[in-house]
Design an enzyme around this catalytic site. Structure first.
Site, PDB file in Angstrom:
ATOM      1  N   SER A 142      18.450 -31.440  51.568  1.00  0.00           N
ATOM      2  CA  SER A 142      18.917 -32.638  52.095  1.00  0.00           C
ATOM      3  C   SER A 142      18.185 -33.690  51.586  1.00  0.00           C
ATOM      4  O   SER A 142      17.930 -34.014  50.367  1.00  0.00           O
ATOM      5  CB  SER A 142      18.784 -32.862  53.591  1.00  0.00           C
ATOM      6  OG  SER A 142      19.335 -33.996  53.998  1.00  0.00           O
ATOM      7  N   THR A 143      17.105 -34.455  52.216  1.00  0.00           N
ATOM      8  CA  THR A 143      16.267 -35.363  51.976  1.00  0.00           C
ATOM      9  C   THR A 143      15.310 -34.855  50.902  1.00  0.00           C
ATOM     10  O   THR A 143      14.633 -34.001  51.055  1.00  0.00           O
ATOM     11  CB  THR A 143      15.407 -36.125  52.920  1.00  0.00           C
ATOM     12  OG1 THR A 143      16.530 -36.360  53.999  1.00  0.00           O
ATOM     13  CG2 THR A 143      14.522 -37.475  52.483  1.00  0.00           C
TER      14      THR A 143
ATOM     15  N   HIS B  59      22.908 -32.833  51.137  1.00  0.00           N
ATOM     16  CA  HIS B  59      23.833 -33.800  51.897  1.00  0.00           C
ATOM     17  C   HIS B  59      23.816 -35.228  51.008  1.00  0.00           C
ATOM     18  O   HIS B  59      22.708 -35.836  50.883  1.00  0.00           O
ATOM     19  CB  HIS B  59      22.865 -34.031  53.022  1.00  0.00           C
ATOM     20  CG  HIS B  59      22.847 -32.852  53.964  1.00  0.00           C
ATOM     21  ND1 HIS B  59      21.756 -32.577  55.048  1.00  0.00           N
ATOM     22  CD2 HIS B  59      23.740 -31.842  54.241  1.00  0.00           C
ATOM     23  CE1 HIS B  59      21.873 -31.521  55.589  1.00  0.00           C
ATOM     24  NE2 HIS B  59      23.029 -31.056  55.096  1.00  0.00           N
TER      25      HIS B  59
ATOM     26  N   MET C  82      15.407 -33.425  55.972  1.00  0.00           N
ATOM     27  CA  MET C  82      15.168 -33.644  57.160  1.00  0.00           C
ATOM     28  C   MET C  82      15.987 -32.912  58.144  1.00  0.00           C
ATOM     29  O   MET C  82      17.213 -32.361  57.745  1.00  0.00           O
ATOM     30  CB  MET C  82      15.489 -35.119  57.312  1.00  0.00           C
ATOM     31  CG  MET C  82      15.138 -35.669  58.794  1.00  0.00           C
ATOM     32  SD  MET C  82      15.122 -37.502  58.775  1.00  0.00           S
ATOM     33  CE  MET C  82      14.567 -37.775  60.759  1.00  0.00           C
TER      34      MET C  82
ATOM     35  N   ASP D  10      19.630 -28.463  59.642  1.00  0.00           N
ATOM     36  CA  ASP D  10      20.887 -27.730  59.126  1.00  0.00           C
ATOM     37  C   ASP D  10      20.261 -26.405  58.158  1.00  0.00           C
ATOM     38  O   ASP D  10      19.437 -26.609  57.594  1.00  0.00           O
ATOM     39  CB  ASP D  10      21.455 -28.686  58.097  1.00  0.00           C
ATOM     40  CG  ASP D  10      22.724 -28.112  57.623  1.00  0.00           C
ATOM     41  OD1 ASP D  10      23.472 -27.365  58.324  1.00  0.00           O
ATOM     42  OD2 ASP D  10      23.081 -28.777  56.647  1.00  0.00           O
TER      43      ASP D  10
END
Length: 362
Positions: free
Chosen positions: A181-182, A208, A301, A304
């Protein structure tokens, strides 16, 4: 989570957007705006003088654009985290993906209706979430500020090693899944291009990112990689030596269809606020591949992937987690490690190597 005051600089050539972002920042607790800039050269002067923790940086500006500012900040070794402010134009998505791969922390989108209360609300929600991620990222290392006169020279970046030779297929694993993600685009740039062209298994990636950015991400990775990188499409037959990137806003799963494995996209509910969700892909992949599934959970972050890794471990698969010191945000890998699901903790620059070494295990 770091709960001190964050020093923020705002850079945008549009007076309207500067005012809007300043207004939004004023509603987020713990923010000290240290200045604004209208173009890239002014931004460099502002950042080197004030040393902010965060800079909101317009991607598309005349003259020195946001990507060039980002590159110069990286060359100076400044720890400022850059949140790119992007528009959904034909050029906006590729430029933003390029910025993320160059090391931008994250991005927010400029809404179309800049004068509406709804637009301000959207920016507030987006920016508040990114600021929260910045605070989470600052838990790991909070370096003491270095006075400009005493700044240490930055060593040149190490060149990326060439892709490894493909392992001989041992039958130990039949697929790889990477979830992030991030900080993910930069992490994927450090992993996917190092996977060999002749990899004997397919690779699935969940990052993401909005749907409008997925194609740009896949195209950038494809241009950098010896393997073929594509956006996963519904009912696409899965083949070895290919990377399948989940499209934004749709879950990616895999199912068996006769002798083939195919990609299965659906619009089911978000998982932990995410669609695509790493959890969804891992749970379906655990059913299809069982103990022959190899997973890498990278920077991001939240958590997930936690439920999905439980399914992978229950099926006998193997999970690698990125090490804390190499994560942009130590959230997703942390959740995996704290739950006791990580078979191995690996620094980012060794993830590709360890995946290929695992593939070659007898």
């Amino acid at each position: 989570m770091f709960d001190g005051v964050l020093r923020v600089a705002v850079v945008d050539d549009s007076a309207l957007y500067r005012r809007m972002i300043l207004n939004v920042l004023g509603k987020i607790p713990g923010i000290d705006v240290v200045g604004t800039a209208t173009h890239g050269s002014e931004a460099m002067e502002l950042v080197t003088r004030t040393r902010p923790d965060v800079i909101t940086l317009d991607v598309e500006m005349p003259g020195m654009d946001g990507i060039e500012v980002l590159r110069r900040l990286k060359a100076l070794g400044l720890p400022t985290r850059s949140i790119m402010v992007s528009s959904l134009t034909a050029a906006g998505a590729p430029a933003t993906v390029a910025a993320l791969m160059e090391g931008a922390f994250d991005f927010i989108l400029k809404p179309a209706g800049v004068d509406s209360q709804a637009s301000r609300t959207v920016i507030l929600q987006e920016l508040a979430e990114k600021i929260r991620a910045v605070r989470e990222s600052m838990d790991a290392v909070l370096p003491a500020p270095t006075p400009p006169s005493a700044a240490r020279p930055v060593p040149p970046p190490r060149p990326s090693p060439p892709p490894l030779a493909p392992p001989q297929a041992s039958g130990r694993f039949d697929a790889i899944v990477i979830g992030t993600s991030t900080g993910g685009p930069q992490a994927l740039r450090a992993v996917v291009p190092l996977l060999a062209a002749g990899l004997p298994v397919p690779v699935f990636v969940v990052q993401h990112i909005p749907a409008q950015f997925t194609t740009s991400l896949a195209e950038r990775l494809d241009a950098l990689s010896p393997m073929r990188v594509v956006v996963a499409d519904d009912q696409m037959v899965v083949e070895p030596a290919c990377v399948y990137v989940a499209v934004g806003n749709r879950h990616l799963g895999v199912v068996r269809r006769g002798e083939d494995v195919v990609c299965a996209l659906d619009d089911g509910p978000r998982r932990r606020g995410c669609r695509p969700a790493v959890d969804h892909l891992l749970e379906t992949a655990a059913v299809v591949y069982g103990r022959k599934l190899l997973v890498a959970v990278l920077t991001g972050m939240g958590c997930d992937g936690l439920d999905g890794c439980r399914a992978v471990k229950a099926a006998g698969g193997i999970v690698l987690a990125q090490s804390a010191e190499t994560c942009v945000v130590y959230g997703m890998p942390k959740a995996i490690q704290e739950a006791g699901l990580a078979d191995e903790v690996v620094p980012l620059d060794r993830v590709a190597q360890r995946l290929q070494e695992r593939l070659g295990d007898a």
